[in-house]
Design a protein around this motif. Structure first.
Motif, short mmCIF file in Angstrom:
data_model
loop_
_atom_site.label_atom_id
_atom_site.label_comp_id
_atom_site.label_asym_id
_atom_site.label_seq_id
_atom_site.Cartn_x
_atom_site.Cartn_y
_atom_site.Cartn_z
N SER A 269 0.84 -1.21 0.00
CA SER A 269 0.00 0.00 0.00
C SER A 269 0.87 1.26 0.00
O SER A 269 0.48 2.29 -0.54
N GLU A 270 2.08 1.16 0.58
CA GLU A 270 2.96 2.35 0.58
C GLU A 270 3.55 2.59 -0.80
O GLU A 270 3.73 3.74 -1.21
N LEU A 271 3.83 1.50 -1.53
CA LEU A 271 4.33 1.65 -2.91
C LEU A 271 3.27 2.37 -3.74
O LEU A 271 3.56 3.27 -4.53
N VAL A 272 2.01 1.93 -3.55
CA VAL A 272 0.90 2.54 -4.30
C VAL A 272 0.79 4.02 -3.95
O VAL A 272 0.66 4.88 -4.83
N ALA A 273 0.87 4.33 -2.63
CA ALA A 273 0.72 5.73 -2.21
C ALA A 273 1.82 6.58 -2.84
O ALA A 273 1.57 7.69 -3.34
N ASP A 274 3.07 6.07 -2.86
CA ASP A 274 4.18 6.81 -3.47
C ASP A 274 3.92 7.08 -4.94
O ASP A 274 4.12 8.19 -5.44
N ALA A 275 3.45 6.03 -5.64
CA ALA A 275 3.22 6.16 -7.09
C ALA A 275 2.12 7.19 -7.35
O ALA A 275 2.25 8.04 -8.25
N ILE A 276 1.05 7.14 -6.55
CA ILE A 276 -0.05 8.09 -6.75
C ILE A 276 0.44 9.54 -6.53
O ILE A 276 0.08 10.45 -7.26
N LYS A 277 1.33 9.69 -5.52
CA LYS A 277 1.87 11.03 -5.24
C LYS A 277 2.59 11.58 -6.48
O LYS A 277 2.39 12.72 -6.89
N LEU A 291 -9.25 3.07 -3.80
CA LEU A 291 -8.28 2.08 -3.31
C LEU A 291 -8.99 1.00 -2.51
O LEU A 291 -9.71 1.30 -1.56
N GLU A 292 -8.83 -0.23 -2.98
CA GLU A 292 -9.39 -1.36 -2.22
C GLU A 292 -8.22 -2.26 -1.85
O GLU A 292 -8.06 -3.37 -2.36
N LEU A 293 -7.32 -1.70 -1.00
CA LEU A 293 -6.06 -2.40 -0.74
C LEU A 293 -6.05 -3.10 0.62
O LEU A 293 -6.61 -2.59 1.59
N ASP A 294 -5.39 -4.24 0.64
CA ASP A 294 -5.18 -4.95 1.90
C ASP A 294 -3.90 -4.36 2.50
O ASP A 294 -2.81 -4.53 1.97
N ASP A 295 -4.08 -3.61 3.59
CA ASP A 295 -2.97 -2.84 4.15
C ASP A 295 -1.85 -3.71 4.72
O ASP A 295 -0.74 -3.25 4.92
N SER A 327 -15.30 11.14 -16.88
CA SER A 327 -14.00 11.41 -16.27
C SER A 327 -13.29 10.09 -15.89
O SER A 327 -13.94 9.10 -15.57
N PRO A 328 -11.95 10.12 -15.94
CA PRO A 328 -11.18 8.89 -15.69
C PRO A 328 -11.37 8.38 -14.26
O PRO A 328 -11.43 9.17 -13.32
N GLN A 329 -11.45 7.08 -14.15
CA GLN A 329 -11.63 6.45 -12.85
C GLN A 329 -10.66 5.28 -12.77
O GLN A 329 -10.67 4.39 -13.62
N ILE A 330 -9.79 5.31 -11.77
CA ILE A 330 -8.82 4.21 -11.60
C ILE A 330 -9.15 3.47 -10.30
O ILE A 330 -9.41 4.10 -9.28
N VAL A 331 -9.15 2.14 -10.39
CA VAL A 331 -9.41 1.35 -9.18
C VAL A 331 -8.20 0.45 -8.92
O VAL A 331 -7.74 -0.26 -9.81
N LEU A 332 -7.67 0.53 -7.71
CA LEU A 332 -6.55 -0.35 -7.35
C LEU A 332 -7.01 -1.34 -6.29
O LEU A 332 -7.58 -0.94 -5.27
N THR A 333 -6.78 -2.62 -6.55
CA THR A 333 -7.20 -3.67 -5.62
C THR A 333 -6.00 -4.57 -5.34
O THR A 333 -5.16 -4.76 -6.22
N GLY A 337 -2.48 -14.31 -3.47
CA GLY A 337 -2.79 -15.29 -4.51
C GLY A 337 -3.20 -16.64 -3.93
O GLY A 337 -3.03 -16.88 -2.73
N SER A 338 -3.69 -17.50 -4.82
CA SER A 338 -4.18 -18.79 -4.34
C SER A 338 -3.03 -19.67 -3.81
O SER A 338 -3.22 -20.53 -2.96
N THR A 339 -1.79 -19.42 -4.32
CA THR A 339 -0.68 -20.24 -3.85
C THR A 339 -0.09 -19.74 -2.53
O THR A 339 0.84 -20.36 -2.00
N GLN A 340 -0.63 -18.61 -2.04
CA GLN A 340 -0.22 -18.07 -0.73
C GLN A 340 1.17 -17.46 -0.69
O GLN A 340 1.49 -16.78 0.27
N ASN A 341 2.02 -17.72 -1.70
CA ASN A 341 3.34 -17.07 -1.63
C ASN A 341 3.45 -15.93 -2.64
O ASN A 341 4.51 -15.43 -2.91
N GLN A 342 2.31 -15.55 -3.20
CA GLN A 342 2.28 -14.42 -4.14
C GLN A 342 1.19 -13.44 -3.72
O GLN A 342 0.13 -13.85 -3.27
N ALA A 343 1.51 -12.16 -3.85
CA ALA A 343 0.47 -11.15 -3.64
C ALA A 343 0.16 -10.54 -5.00
O ALA A 343 0.98 -10.63 -5.91
N TRP A 344 -1.02 -9.97 -5.16
CA TRP A 344 -1.32 -9.33 -6.44
C TRP A 344 -1.86 -7.93 -6.23
O TRP A 344 -2.46 -7.62 -5.20
#
Ligand SMILES: Nc1ncnc2c1ncn2[C@@H]1O[C@H](COP(=O)(O)OP(=O)(O)OP(=O)(O)O)[C@@H](O)[C@H]1O
Ligand SMILES: [Mg+2]
Length: 414
Positions: A269-277, A291-295, A327-333, A337-344
């Motif tokens: 979520s911090e990477l996303v916040a930096d990019a949005i800035k 933002l529908e992020l898992d913190d 107007s543009p609308q961006i959604v971040l989720t 992942g199903s294998t548990q060792n990957q996040a998306w």
């Protein structure tokens, strides 16, 4: 159906004969020889039973009521599940025509009545071993085809890596040669801009004085007022163009670099916040973002590179929305992942999506639909490469409601 299971052999023979005693007798004899058997007293029940549990070989009587052996054989040949199974017809000695017809229906062989067990057994063994060889060959072919595909993919990857390595060397050299003069242009451009502002303000003061008519004539003939007011925007354009050249060289360098980047545990979520800035600093608040992020999600990666990937994807989404009525609308989720060792992390927009013909190409370097000067077509190629170097993946899909959705997957642990 009649089913019996002797102990030692695994091959299963289906016996299809409307004569119940003959069918049962054949099954018993074959059982005694160690085969599994399935006995069927009609074509219809045989086709249904064999579809559930396909045998290894079929003994099929020709003369049967309702559905004769030829029709059963034709149906077997048109079934993708059964057509590979060898069919041996049971025919009378005299019926040569029947035997010929049986072969044209797809039969592999025939045994004649009255049944001689030794002959039946020999023919069954022959066709079972032929079938076994055929299956082994098919399996080998499949393995070969798979190996060939893997080899081709590896070869392509090698060619790509070699091309990149060669390109990387050229780019590094060119980048060095270009960066020096470009930094002169940028450095001196800024000085020139400041000086131009000073000259402009000085001339404004001068022009407020009463000047000799010869000077006023020169001011008129040389169009000094226009010249002075043009200096700042022209220097501004030069600076912008030089910055763009510098950004392109940086992009190319990044695309071709093989360098290992330091990685650490990072909060997604911090990477996303930096990019949005960054994106907001460059483009203002021209878009709605949700933002529908898992913190709690943490990923392993290089912060600068991952923020750059998210910036690229956000910019692409916003660029795609340009010229639309809404107007543009961006959604971040985000999620695990199903294998548990990957996040998306997925980034969706409400733009026009990506046309079918372009989906395959958008990760190719230099593929762009933007006008000359607006995009190099390197953004997604860089993103794809960086994410792959992180042990993750970047994929795209068009949303049913319109718009594109890019999904980054990243390892959670090293
Ligand atoms: N969200 C999106 N919606 C629709 N099309 C997209 C989207 N993102 C990328 N594309 C398409 O993929 C192309 C390639 O994108 P990429 O980011 O690689 O290059 P670019 O944006 O054209 O240029 P740049 O090098 O400045 O990033 C774009 O030109 C566009 O046609
Ligand atoms: Mg882009």
């Amino acid at each position: 159906m009649r089913e019996t299971k002797p102990l030692d052999k695994v091959a299963t023979i289906a016996v299809i004969d409307d004569s119940v005693p003959l069918c049962e007798m054949l099954c018993d004899l074959l059982n005694e020889e160690g085969y599994l058997t399935q006995g069927y007293f009609s074509g219809q029940t045989a086709l249904e039973g064999m579809a559930d549990t396909p045998p290894d070989l079929i003994l099929l009587d020709i003369d049967m009521p309702y559905m004769d052996g030829f029709e059963v054989c034709e149906r077997i040949q048109s079934s993708s599940l059964l057509k590979q199974i060898p069919v041996l017809f049971i025919s009378s000695y005299s019926d040569l025509d029947d035997k010929l017809k049986a072969f044209s229906c797809g039969a592999r062989d025939y045994v004649t009545k009255p049944i001689q067990l030794a002959e039946v057994k020999a023919r069954i063994e022959t066709h079972l071993s032929l079938r076994a060889y055929q299956q082994a060959l098919e399996a080998k072919n499949e393995t070969l085809a798979k190996t060939l595909a893997e080899l081709k993919a590896t070869q392509q990857q090698l060619v790509q890596t070699e091309k990149l390595a060669a390109l990387g060397q050229v780019v590094a050299g060119v980048a060095h040669e270009i960066n020096n003069p470009v930094s002169f242009i940028i450095g001196n451009g800024h000085v020139l801009k400041r000086n131009a502002e000073r000259i402009e303000s000085y001339l404004t003061d001068v022009h407020q004085q009463s000047l000799p008519s010869s000077i006023l004539a020169r001011r008129e003939s040389l169009r000094i007022d226009n010249v002075v007011s043009d200096i700042s925007p022209l220097v501004g354009d030069v600076l912008e163009a030089a910055s763009r050249v510098s950004a392109i060289v940086d992009d190319l360098g990044l695309f071709c670099s093989q360098q290992h980047a330091d990685k650490s545990t990072l909060k997604l979520s911090e990477l996303v916040a930096d990019a949005i800035k960054w994106v907001t600093a460059n483009r203002g608040f021209e878009y709605a973002i949700s933002l529908e992020l898992d913190d709690s999600i943490q990923v392993i990666g290089n912060k600068r590179q991952l923020v750059q990937v998210i910036i690229n994807l956000l910019n692409n989404g916003l660029d795609a929305c340009k010229g639309q009525q809404f107007s543009p609308q961006i959604v971040l989720t985000s999620g695990i992942g199903s294998t548990q060792n990957q996040a998306w992390l997925s980034i969706s927009d409400n733009g026009p999506g990506i046309s079918d013909g372009h989906v395959q190409k958008i990760f190719d370097p230099f593929f762009t639909t933007k006008k000359v000067g607006e995009g190099m077509g390197l953004g997604l190629a860089i993103c794809h490469r960086l994410i792959a170097e992180h042990g993750g993946d970047l994929t795209v899909q068009n949303l049913p409601e319109g718009g594109a959705k890019f999904t980054i997957s990243l390892p959670i642990t090293d």
